[in-house]
Motif scaffolding. Structure first.
Motif, mmCIF file in Angstrom:
data_model
loop_
_atom_site.group_PDB
_atom_site.id
_atom_site.type_symbol
_atom_site.label_atom_id
_atom_site.label_comp_id
_atom_site.label_asym_id
_atom_site.label_seq_id
_atom_site.Cartn_x
_atom_site.Cartn_y
_atom_site.Cartn_z
ATOM 1 N N SER A 49 0.816 -1.223 0.000
ATOM 2 C CA SER A 49 0.000 0.000 0.000
ATOM 3 C C SER A 49 0.844 1.265 0.000
ATOM 4 O O SER A 49 0.375 2.331 -0.394
ATOM 5 C CB SER A 49 -0.940 0.004 1.211
ATOM 6 N N THR A 50 2.098 1.154 0.428
ATOM 7 C CA THR A 50 2.958 2.345 0.473
ATOM 8 C C THR A 50 3.574 2.655 -0.882
ATOM 9 O O THR A 50 3.936 3.801 -1.158
ATOM 10 C CB THR A 50 4.078 2.154 1.505
ATOM 11 N N ALA A 51 3.725 1.648 -1.713
ATOM 12 C CA ALA A 51 4.309 1.845 -3.040
ATOM 13 C C ALA A 51 3.590 0.927 -4.025
ATOM 14 O O ALA A 51 4.144 -0.080 -4.467
ATOM 15 C CB ALA A 51 5.812 1.556 -3.019
ATOM 16 N N PRO A 52 2.333 1.254 -4.350
ATOM 17 C CA PRO A 52 1.549 0.363 -5.202
ATOM 18 C C PRO A 52 2.179 0.185 -6.579
ATOM 19 O O PRO A 52 2.643 1.147 -7.204
ATOM 20 C CB PRO A 52 0.190 1.062 -5.293
ATOM 21 N N ALA A 53 2.226 -1.056 -7.030
ATOM 22 C CA ALA A 53 2.758 -1.378 -8.343
ATOM 23 C C ALA A 53 1.630 -1.867 -9.233
ATOM 24 O O ALA A 53 0.539 -2.189 -8.770
ATOM 25 C CB ALA A 53 3.839 -2.448 -8.213
ATOM 26 N N GLY A 54 1.902 -1.923 -10.522
ATOM 27 C CA GLY A 54 0.910 -2.435 -11.446
ATOM 28 C C GLY A 54 -0.220 -1.455 -11.692
ATOM 29 O O GLY A 54 -0.178 -0.295 -11.293
ATOM 30 N N THR A 55 -1.257 -1.954 -12.337
ATOM 31 C CA THR A 55 -2.422 -1.160 -12.720
ATOM 32 C C THR A 55 -3.668 -1.847 -12.199
ATOM 33 O O THR A 55 -3.769 -3.077 -12.256
ATOM 34 C CB THR A 55 -2.518 -1.050 -14.256
ATOM 35 N N VAL A 56 -4.595 -1.070 -11.662
ATOM 36 C CA VAL A 56 -5.873 -1.658 -11.261
ATOM 37 C C VAL A 56 -6.440 -2.414 -12.456
ATOM 38 O O VAL A 56 -6.513 -1.881 -13.578
ATOM 39 C CB VAL A 56 -6.851 -0.581 -10.773
ATOM 40 N N LEU A 57 -6.817 -3.661 -12.244
ATOM 41 C CA LEU A 57 -7.196 -4.519 -13.356
ATOM 42 C C LEU A 57 -8.338 -3.935 -14.179
ATOM 43 O O LEU A 57 -8.330 -4.023 -15.414
ATOM 44 C CB LEU A 57 -7.579 -5.900 -12.832
#
Length: 258
Positions: free
Chosen positions: A40-48
């Protein structure tokens, strides 16, 4: 038939979650590594949900196409979908069959990572989920099919002009194979048999709507065959072990590739 491992090794920074460490360890760890809890501090990727509706999906498919120069676009998309369903369904269905585990998989709650070559890599979840052993197969698995798989099928069918029934067959073959493997490894547990019956043997579900994953394969001379060809041969690769094309069709397909 055997399940194919994901193309990429586990990320050492992502620990296996829920029951996955017990189900997938050693050489099998790559199966469980496809699911992880998002940072949660460094979100990776893309919301699907955004990945499916935005430019990221065609961009990933374009990168994936570089692996197979000149290949048919529909065959590329079908193969990409098989990698996606394999990465998702193997750990999800194994955990569900083993202990009734449910992961939070709604597209708006999952972050999706594609590899540098565009292939599906990992799903980052809001949390590790929880066991729900008292729920029946419909309660556990219908949200997976309608809430997660259906939007993926719709997006790929729309983006790549693929028949939805081919994409559903890709997903259902992997689901059936996974649960058959679970039966072989875990024994004939009632939950596994119920999940297999619900996902692959029931033409209709309790609400009387059609099951898009019904009967993905058939036995022909004691050999399990897919209902629909996944178009793998159009990537100039060998035919799948469960390919439904007969010998004459295979010969014709091979002539067309010359």
């Amino acid at each position: 038939m055997t399940m194919s491992l994901p193309l990429h090794a586990p990320n050492p920074h992502h620990c296996l979650i829920g029951p996955l460490p017990q189900l997938f360890h050693g050489e099998l760890a790559a199966y469980g590594a496809a699911l992880a809890v998002a940072d949660s501090t460094a979100p990776a990727g893309t919301v699907l949900a955004a990945f499916l509706d935005g430019p990221q999906l065609p961009a990933a498919l374009a990168r994936f196409a570089l692996r197979f120069p000149g290949a048919h676009p529909k065959a590329l998309a079908s193969t990409w979908s098989k990698l996606y369903f394999n990465a998702l369904l193997v750990p999800v269905l194994a955990a569900s069959a083993a202990c009734g585990w449910r992961f939070p998989l709604a597209p708006g709650r999952v972050r999706f990572l594609a590899a540098a070559d565009g292939a599906p890599l990992r799903f980052l979840l809001e949390d590790a989920g929880a066991a729900s052993p008292d729920l029946d197969s419909a309660a556990r698995l219908q949200p997976l099919v309608r809430g997660h798989l259906a939007p993926v099928v719709d997006a790929l069918a729309r983006q790549c002009r693929l028949a939805p029934r081919l994409l559903w067959n890709n997903a259902a073959v992997i689901a059936e194979e996974t649960l058959l493997q679970c039966q072989m490894l875990m024994g004939s547990q009632p939950r596994i048999a119920a999940d297999l019956a619900f996902l692959c043997a029931s033409a209709q579900w309790p609400d009387r709507l059609a099951n898009p994953m019904h009967q993905p394969t058939r036995l022909v001379a004691n050999v399990r065959q897919r209902q629909l060809c996944c178009l793998r041969y159009r990537l100039r690769l060998d035919f799948c072990a469960d390919c439904p094309l007969d010998c004459r069709q295979r010969q014709a397909a091979q002539r067309n590739l010359r």
